[in-house]
Scaffold this motif. Structure first.
Motif, PDB file in Angstrom:
ATOM      1  N   LYS A  91      10.447   9.036   0.718  1.00 56.47           N
ATOM      2  CA  LYS A  91       9.490  10.081   0.322  1.00 56.47           C
ATOM      3  C   LYS A  91      10.072  11.480   0.580  1.00 56.47           C
ATOM      4  CE  LYS A  91       5.634  12.083  -0.827  1.00 56.47           C
ATOM      5  NZ  LYS A  91       5.262  12.229  -2.240  1.00 56.47           N
ATOM      6  N   VAL A  99       3.787   7.191  -2.276  1.00 55.56           N
ATOM      7  CA  VAL A  99       4.200   6.150  -1.324  1.00 55.56           C
ATOM      8  C   VAL A  99       3.013   5.725  -0.455  1.00 55.56           C
ATOM      9  CG1 VAL A  99       5.718   5.609   0.624  1.00 55.56           C
ATOM     10  CG2 VAL A  99       6.587   6.985  -1.284  1.00 55.56           C
ATOM     11  N   ALA A 124       1.823  10.753   0.148  1.00 60.53           N
ATOM     12  CA  ALA A 124       2.161   9.625   1.027  1.00 60.53           C
ATOM     13  C   ALA A 124       0.944   9.326   1.891  1.00 60.53           C
ATOM     14  CB  ALA A 124       3.362   9.955   1.905  1.00 60.53           C
TER      15      ALA A 124
END
Length: 245
Positions: A91, A99, A124
């Motif tokens: 990431k 992610v 993320a």
């Protein structure tokens, strides 16, 4: 700023085509390592505590995945992400990727979310849960471009965790070490039951990682049947791909 990052790590980044003049990126890796070592003293997140080995055996090992899968955008799931590997280093260098980090141990989820917030990694997320339960939720099923696992389970078990999450045409990438001859043969037999085919076994060749690391690449050809994954105890007792005696 890069002075604190080892030659092996910097050489590895260059080998992967990552810009080593990107000060923000280098600083993110430094902060990540610093926080990992601080938190590890209290919570035992990783057995690797040497600062140099964190750079190679965690960060570079995670980034080795780019040698087999590197798309401009990707929706990625990291199963059993632990302290964030391989998902968070990927990431950092591919900020446009989405992610999701799935982990069953609460303190590791808290640590990963702390890193996401600290480094401002938008797109993320760390989620607390077990893959064999979450894989049966409709919103997660067959919805990821790439599913990865660096866990210690055998190949057939990792495939059974991963395949239900992977979209048709997507990739499953397993990070493994050592002699995989028998395990891979069993994995190939298991894969056929889950709509998965084997694509490649790529040896990792990056500075500081000469210890027989492999990237096993699989493709989800058809949607994984609804009965998978089975419960963890059933997987352990009756692993897929074993040849009945």
């Amino acid at each position: 700023m890069s002075g604190h990052l080892s030659q092996n790590f910097m050489a590895g980044l260059q080998q992967l085509g990552i810009n080593t003049n990107d000060m923000q990126l280098l600083e993110q890796f430094q902060r990540y390592r610093q926080e990992l070592l601080i938190w590890n003293a209290r919570f035992n997140l990783t057995a690797i505590t040497d600062p140099e080995e964190v750079l190679t055996k965690h960060f570079l090992d995670s980034l080795s995945l780019l040698t087999v899968y590197d798309r401009p955008s990707a929706h990625m799931l990291d199963i059993g992400a632990g302290a964030g590997f391989p998902g968070l280093p990927l990431k950092i260098v591919r900020p446009q990727w989405q992610v999701l980090l799935l982990e069953a141990t609460g303190k590791k989820v808290v640590f990963m979310q702390h890193i996401i917030d600290l480094l401002q990694l938008k797109g993320a997320r760390a989620e607390h849960g077990r893959a064999e339960e979450i894989a049966h939720k409709v919103e997660y099923r067959a919805s990821f471009d790439v599913v990865t696992a660096r866990a210690v389970a055998s190949i057939p078990i990792l495939l059974e965790y991963a395949a239900p999450f992977c979209r048709v045409g997507g990739r499953i990438i397993l990070l493994k070490k050592g002699d995989l001859t028998e395990e891979l043969a069993q994995g190939k037999r298991a894969a056929s039951q889950m709509g998965v085919i084997f694509k490649a076994d790529r040896v990792v060749e990056l500075p500081g990682l000469a210890d027989d690391r492999h990237l096993l690449v699989w493709e989800q050809r058809t949607r994984c049947p609804a009965q998978f994954p089975r419960s963890g105890s059933v997987m352990a007792k009756k692993p897929l791909g074993t040849i009945p005696l």
